[in-house]
Write an enzyme that holds these catalytic residues in place. Structure first.
Site, short mmCIF file in Angstrom:
data_model
loop_
_atom_site.label_atom_id
_atom_site.label_comp_id
_atom_site.label_asym_id
_atom_site.label_seq_id
_atom_site.Cartn_x
_atom_site.Cartn_y
_atom_site.Cartn_z
N ASP A 158 31.98 37.29 38.68
CA ASP A 158 32.93 36.84 37.66
C ASP A 158 32.22 35.79 36.80
O ASP A 158 31.64 34.84 37.34
CB ASP A 158 34.14 36.23 38.41
CG ASP A 158 35.19 35.65 37.50
OD1 ASP A 158 34.84 35.02 36.48
OD2 ASP A 158 36.39 35.79 37.82
N LYS A 178 42.03 48.24 49.52
CA LYS A 178 42.39 48.83 48.23
C LYS A 178 41.51 48.31 47.09
O LYS A 178 41.16 47.14 47.05
CB LYS A 178 43.85 48.52 47.91
CG LYS A 178 44.80 49.24 48.84
CD LYS A 178 46.21 49.22 48.30
CE LYS A 178 46.96 48.00 48.72
NZ LYS A 178 48.39 48.06 48.34
N LYS A 216 50.12 48.92 36.61
CA LYS A 216 49.26 48.01 37.37
C LYS A 216 48.56 48.75 38.51
O LYS A 216 49.21 49.47 39.28
CB LYS A 216 50.12 46.87 37.91
CG LYS A 216 49.30 45.77 38.54
CD LYS A 216 50.02 44.45 38.53
CE LYS A 216 49.37 43.47 39.48
NZ LYS A 216 47.97 43.19 39.17
N LEU A 269 36.61 27.39 46.64
CA LEU A 269 37.88 27.11 45.96
C LEU A 269 37.90 25.71 45.34
O LEU A 269 38.87 25.35 44.66
CB LEU A 269 39.06 27.23 46.94
CG LEU A 269 39.17 28.53 47.73
CD1 LEU A 269 40.40 28.49 48.66
CD2 LEU A 269 39.26 29.73 46.80
N THR A 320 36.59 24.59 42.84
CA THR A 320 36.65 24.61 41.37
C THR A 320 37.85 25.40 40.84
O THR A 320 38.01 25.55 39.63
CB THR A 320 35.37 25.27 40.82
OG1 THR A 320 35.18 26.52 41.49
CG2 THR A 320 34.15 24.38 41.06
N GLU A 373 51.23 34.08 48.75
CA GLU A 373 51.00 35.24 49.63
C GLU A 373 50.94 34.80 51.10
O GLU A 373 51.34 35.54 52.01
CB GLU A 373 49.72 36.00 49.24
CG GLU A 373 49.75 36.61 47.84
CD GLU A 373 50.56 37.91 47.72
OE1 GLU A 373 51.16 38.34 48.72
OE2 GLU A 373 50.61 38.47 46.60
N HIS A 394 57.53 41.82 47.19
CA HIS A 394 56.94 42.74 46.21
C HIS A 394 57.91 43.84 45.79
O HIS A 394 57.50 44.90 45.34
CB HIS A 394 55.65 43.34 46.77
CG HIS A 394 54.56 42.34 46.94
ND1 HIS A 394 54.61 41.34 47.89
CD2 HIS A 394 53.39 42.14 46.28
CE1 HIS A 394 53.52 40.59 47.81
NE2 HIS A 394 52.77 41.06 46.84
N1 LIG Z 1 43.00 44.95 46.54
C1 LIG Z 1 44.06 44.33 47.03
O1 LIG Z 1 44.51 44.62 48.14
C2 LIG Z 1 44.67 43.24 46.25
C3 LIG Z 1 45.56 42.35 46.87
C4 LIG Z 1 46.10 41.31 46.12
C5 LIG Z 1 45.75 41.18 44.78
N2 LIG Z 1 44.90 42.07 44.21
C6 LIG Z 1 44.53 41.97 42.80
O2 LIG Z 1 43.90 40.72 42.60
C7 LIG Z 1 44.10 40.32 41.26
C8 LIG Z 1 44.44 38.86 41.24
O3 LIG Z 1 43.37 38.16 41.80
P1 LIG Z 1 43.18 36.61 41.59
O4 LIG Z 1 44.47 35.92 41.79
O5 LIG Z 1 42.02 36.23 42.43
O6 LIG Z 1 42.88 36.47 40.03
P2 LIG Z 1 41.57 36.56 39.15
O7 LIG Z 1 40.53 37.40 39.77
O8 LIG Z 1 42.03 36.89 37.78
O9 LIG Z 1 41.05 35.05 39.16
C9 LIG Z 1 41.86 34.05 38.60
C10 LIG Z 1 41.07 33.18 37.61
O10 LIG Z 1 40.26 32.28 38.34
C11 LIG Z 1 38.90 32.36 37.91
N3 LIG Z 1 38.13 32.04 39.09
C12 LIG Z 1 37.85 32.83 40.15
N4 LIG Z 1 37.24 32.12 41.11
C13 LIG Z 1 37.11 30.86 40.67
C14 LIG Z 1 36.57 29.67 41.21
N5 LIG Z 1 36.08 29.61 42.46
N6 LIG Z 1 36.61 28.54 40.45
C15 LIG Z 1 37.15 28.57 39.21
N7 LIG Z 1 37.69 29.66 38.64
C16 LIG Z 1 37.68 30.80 39.37
C17 LIG Z 1 38.76 33.75 37.37
O11 LIG Z 1 37.71 33.83 36.44
C18 LIG Z 1 40.13 33.96 36.71
O12 LIG Z 1 40.14 33.36 35.44
C19 LIG Z 1 45.18 41.21 40.69
O13 LIG Z 1 44.60 42.11 39.77
C20 LIG Z 1 45.71 41.97 41.89
O14 LIG Z 1 46.11 43.29 41.57
C21 LIG Z 1 44.37 43.08 44.91
ZN LIG Z 2 50.86 40.34 46.19
#
Ligand SMILES: NC(=O)c1ccc[n+]([C@@H]2O[C@H](COP(=O)([O-])OP(=O)(O)OC[C@H]3O[C@@H](n4cnc5c(N)ncnc54)[C@H](O)[C@@H]3O)[C@@H](O)[C@H]2O)c1
Ligand SMILES: [Zn+2]
Length: 414
Positions: free
Chosen positions: A67, A168, A177, A196, A198, A210, A281
């Site tokens: 990322d 998944k 979605k 975490l 940052t 969650e 959900h």
């Molecule tokens: N595969 C699965 O089983 C599963 C389960 C739950 C959620 N998801 C998916 O996960 C996504 C949400 O993930 P999320 O909440 O991690 O959001 P995300 O990946 O969009 O991250 C959130 C924000 O934080 C930033 N970021 C990430 N790590 C950071 C760090 N250590 N320091 C500073 N900034 C950081 C990212 O650039 C982004 O802007 C959704 O698309 C959802 O569908 C998938």
């Molecule tokens: Zn969820």
């Protein structure tokens, strides 16, 4: 019937006019979730030897998709770690957020794999980032040459306790979605809560939502931990700044993952539709879409849980005192209890209808029973939902509420 049929395990000829065959095979799934604080600290061996199925040795090459926000914050430490261990890494930063969780992002990862000339037997792709990044890379890897191994290093709390530990993958398609996706576990996921440090607090709260879900349906002990230490570990971004905060952060994360994996393992392909991890959900996907961009995923989930907690009190499954404890924890985690979107005409009915469609014609709605237990019901009515929303509105807004706020929260955002 034709003679000379090949009989192997699971392959047999059907009896009938014309030949027919049924193939059965069982594919074993095995993946590892390894936790270690300070993965990129040079003397930490976790990434080298922590996963028996994916050892890393000097002279190895790896493609890392990261990322781009994470790269800016942790990229130097990551590169230095691999350099110190003689691993030749190619790092490809990717713009990864919900709005670009689309097919284009998958192509970008495939292009990177092509350019790298990946040896899919020996060179798993590393995915470093939040749930968006790990979902996109996992999806691309699962498609690339019909399946290329990958490894996840989640960097958000949602990634650590949810997106990073299941099987998944996927991207959004138009308004759907995760409409395109696969079931494809990473060979290993490495969890490091120090990443975490940052992360914006609002995203820490998003992950705690969650975790609270697992507590409400499965574990009174986890709920008590959130009650006693949730606000403090949130403010500390799970960094363990004191011994007590470290123990609390570790216990909260580990217990949540343990409960999640216990639920996932027997139902990895989601063939059973009564899934208690679907708690929170049912109405949240509709809320999330209608409230965009106001609510993060976890925030919508927590409002869904507040609503179904109210429903539980109306049904006599929870006492008012228990519901008040739930609402107090939600507030203490800086999460919202209410959005006016809940009162849009027809919205809850639509959400319920949508759920029935996705759960093969029945509601299969997990509802809380006390704190830490649940049951499934199929008889929730729109009138009951409206009554629950009314009850929640009173609890959430209280007497001193501002006039018609869009969102009521402890402290949303930082
Ligand atoms: N595969 C699965 O089983 C599963 C389960 C739950 C959620 N998801 C998916 O996960 C996504 C949400 O993930 P999320 O909440 O991690 O959001 P995300 O990946 O969009 O991250 C959130 C924000 O934080 C930033 N970021 C990430 N790590 C950071 C760090 N250590 N320091 C500073 N900034 C950081 C990212 O650039 C982004 O802007 C959704 O698309 C959802 O569908 C998938
Ligand atoms: Zn969820």
């Amino acid at each position: 019937m034709r003679s000379g049929t090949v009989f192997t395990q699971g392959l047999r000829q059907a009896v009938g006019e014309s030949p027919a065959w049924t193939v059965e095979a069982v594919r074993q799934v095995r993946y590892h979730v390894v936790s270690s604080v300070g993965l990129f600290t040079p003397d930490n061996p976790a990434l080298l030897t922590g996963c028996p199925d994916a050892p890393l040795r000097p002279g190895d090459r790896r493609l890392i998709i990261v990322d781009q926000n994470v790269d800016a914050l942790h990229g130097d430490a990551m590169r230095a770690y691999f350099a110190a261990h003689g691993v030749d890494v190619t790092v490809v930063p990717l713009h990864a957020e919900e709005t670009v969780k689309q097919w284009d992002a998958v192509e970008a990862v495939v292009d990177a794999m092509n350019s790298f000339g990946i040896d899919r037997r020996r060179e798993p792709v590393l995915a470093v980032g939040g749930g968006v990044l790990t979902d996109v890379v996992g999806f691309a890897a699962s498609l690339y040459r019909r399946g290329t191994p990958y490894i996840r290093i989640p960097t958000t709390l949602i990634g650590l306790v949810d997106a990073g530990v299941g099987v998944k993958t996927g991207v959004n398609y138009q308004l759907g979605k995760n409409r395109l996706g696969t079931y494809a576990p990473a060979t290993a996921t490495f969890l490091d809560r120090s990443l975490l440090s940052t992360l914006p607090l609002r995203h820490i709260g998003n992950g705690l939502a969650e975790i609270l879900k697992m507590a409400l349906i499965r574990s009174n002990d986890l709920f008590r931990l959130l009650e006693s230490h949730g606000a403090a570990v949130r403010a500390d971004r799970m960094q363990g700044s004191t011994g007590e905060l470290a123990r609390a952060a570790d216990a909260i994360i580990a217990e949540s993952i343990h409960l999640m994996l216990e639920e996932l393992q027997p139902n990895l392909w989601e063939s059973a539709l009564e899934r208690c991890v679907d708690y929170g959900h049912t109405f949240s996907p509709t809320l999330e879409m209608h409230a965009l961009p106001e609510l993060l995923h976890g925030e919508a989930v927590v409002i869904d849980m507040a609503l179904t907690t109210a429903l539980g009190t109306l049904r006599g499954d929870l006492t008012e005192a228990e519901a008040d404890r739930v609402y107090a924890v939600i507030r203490s985690l800086g999460l919202p209890l209410w959005t006016d979107v809940l009162e849009r005409p027809g919205l809850l009915e639509d959400a319920l209808r949508d759920t029935v469609r996705h759960r093969d014609g029945q509601q299969r709605l997990p509802l809380p029973v006390g704190i830490g237990r649940h049951r499934f019901v199929n008889d929730v009515t729109p009138a009951e939902l409206r009554a629950a929303a009314g009850l929640l509105r009173g609890r959430a807004l209280g007497a001193a509420a501002p006039a018609a706020p869009a969102l009521v929260a402890g402290q949303v955002g930082v």
